[in-house]
Write a protein that holds these residues in place. Sequence first.
Motif, short mmCIF file in Angstrom:
data_model
loop_
_atom_site.label_atom_id
_atom_site.label_comp_id
_atom_site.label_asym_id
_atom_site.label_seq_id
_atom_site.Cartn_x
_atom_site.Cartn_y
_atom_site.Cartn_z
N SER A 1 0.75 -1.05 0.01
CA SER A 1 0.02 0.04 0.05
C SER A 1 0.92 1.13 0.16
O SER A 1 2.00 1.33 0.21
N VAL A 2 0.42 2.37 -0.15
CA VAL A 2 0.87 3.76 -0.35
C VAL A 2 1.11 4.37 1.08
O VAL A 2 0.16 3.96 1.85
N PRO A 3 2.14 4.73 1.54
CA PRO A 3 2.20 5.35 2.94
C PRO A 3 1.04 6.49 3.08
O PRO A 3 0.82 7.24 2.03
N GLU A 4 0.47 6.53 4.34
CA GLU A 4 -0.27 7.55 4.45
C GLU A 4 -0.11 8.94 4.26
O GLU A 4 -0.91 9.69 3.74
N ASP A 5 1.26 9.32 4.51
CA ASP A 5 1.40 10.66 4.34
C ASP A 5 1.27 11.14 2.85
O ASP A 5 1.35 12.22 2.52
N LEU A 6 1.53 10.15 1.84
CA LEU A 6 1.29 10.68 0.34
C LEU A 6 -0.17 10.69 0.04
O LEU A 6 -0.39 11.16 -1.21
N LEU A 7 -0.93 10.11 0.84
CA LEU A 7 -2.56 10.03 0.30
C LEU A 7 -3.12 11.50 0.20
O LEU A 7 -3.77 11.78 -0.73
N VAL A 8 -2.73 12.40 1.14
CA VAL A 8 -3.17 13.70 0.81
C VAL A 8 -2.81 14.42 -0.43
O VAL A 8 -3.64 15.02 -1.21
N GLY A 9 -1.50 14.19 -0.92
CA GLY A 9 -1.02 14.74 -2.11
C GLY A 9 -1.94 14.04 -3.25
O GLY A 9 -2.09 14.75 -4.21
N LEU A 10 -1.96 12.75 -3.10
CA LEU A 10 -2.54 12.06 -4.21
C LEU A 10 -4.09 12.57 -4.41
O LEU A 10 -4.59 12.70 -5.32
N ARG A 11 -4.56 12.63 -3.23
CA ARG A 11 -6.14 13.26 -3.30
C ARG A 11 -6.20 14.49 -3.95
O ARG A 11 -7.06 14.91 -4.59
N ARG A 12 -5.21 15.48 -3.27
CA ARG A 12 -5.06 16.78 -3.97
C ARG A 12 -4.96 16.64 -5.62
O ARG A 12 -5.82 17.30 -6.11
N ALA A 13 -4.15 15.71 -6.13
CA ALA A 13 -3.95 15.72 -7.60
C ALA A 13 -5.32 15.18 -8.09
O ALA A 13 -5.85 15.46 -9.32
N ARG A 14 -6.05 14.05 -7.64
CA ARG A 14 -7.23 13.62 -8.03
C ARG A 14 -8.14 14.80 -8.03
O ARG A 14 -8.77 14.69 -8.89
N TYR B 1 7.55 9.87 -11.83
CA TYR B 1 7.05 8.64 -11.84
C TYR B 1 6.58 7.92 -10.31
O TYR B 1 5.77 6.80 -10.51
N HIS B 2 7.24 8.47 -9.59
CA HIS B 2 6.83 8.07 -8.16
C HIS B 2 5.26 8.34 -7.84
O HIS B 2 4.33 7.59 -7.48
N PHE B 3 4.72 9.53 -8.54
CA PHE B 3 3.52 9.96 -8.51
C PHE B 3 2.68 8.65 -9.34
O PHE B 3 1.63 8.53 -8.90
N LEU B 4 3.00 8.55 -10.52
CA LEU B 4 2.41 7.73 -11.36
C LEU B 4 2.22 6.38 -10.78
O LEU B 4 0.97 5.70 -10.70
N ARG B 5 3.23 5.85 -10.06
CA ARG B 5 3.23 4.50 -9.45
C ARG B 5 2.14 4.68 -8.19
O ARG B 5 1.27 3.75 -8.11
N CYS B 6 2.33 5.55 -7.39
CA CYS B 6 1.46 5.63 -5.91
C CYS B 6 -0.06 6.18 -6.70
O CYS B 6 -0.65 5.31 -6.06
N PHE B 7 -0.34 6.67 -7.59
CA PHE B 7 -1.73 6.97 -8.13
C PHE B 7 -2.37 5.80 -8.46
O PHE B 7 -3.63 5.28 -8.16
N ALA B 8 -1.60 5.02 -9.32
CA ALA B 8 -2.20 3.64 -9.95
C ALA B 8 -2.55 2.66 -8.74
O ALA B 8 -3.37 2.11 -8.85
N ARG B 9 -1.53 2.49 -7.75
CA ARG B 9 -1.61 1.86 -6.69
C ARG B 9 -3.02 2.03 -5.85
O ARG B 9 -3.63 1.21 -5.30
N THR B 10 -3.01 3.38 -5.71
CA THR B 10 -4.05 3.81 -4.82
C THR B 10 -5.42 3.71 -5.40
O THR B 10 -6.44 3.23 -4.70
#
Length: 153
Positions: free
Chosen positions: A2-15, A40-49
């Motif tokens: 899974s994606v580390p919880e601290d990255l979820l805020v940024g991923l939600r912001r991008a979504r 590329y880290h964003f791409l992997r984390c977004f797809a995983r989440t």
Amino acid sequence: MSVPEDLLVGLRRARDRIDRYYAEPLDLDALAATAGLSKYHFLRCFARTYGRTPHAYLTERRVERAQDLLRATNLTVTEVCWLVGYSGLGSFSTRFRRLVGASPSEYQARWARTGPPHVPGCFVLMHGLRDRAGGSAIPEKPSAERTRGESSA
């Protein structure tokens, strides 16, 4: 994994940026910057989440909005294509058919026979232009307090 919880805020912001600005040109660099991650880290984390790449997510949002417009308005397929952020009718139609199972014209014709009356396209276009210019459809009325203060001066 899974994606580390601290990255979820940024991923939600991008979504959320994709959801809000789906009709604008959005590139991977800008979305990654919104999330505060490398491209590329964003791409992997977004797809995983979210189970799909940012591009696939954007395509789904655009096609969903196109379905709404084709069902509820009398806009042409070409006008809808431009309004949801595509620059070419061919790529729009191909992606629409792949996700919906019918061409945009077939989809619109099916809903024209069975759906509610259409909103005139000129209303949709005028409203969309006002939104982008930052205008409001209804002018604000002055408050009673401001009116009293102005008349006594």
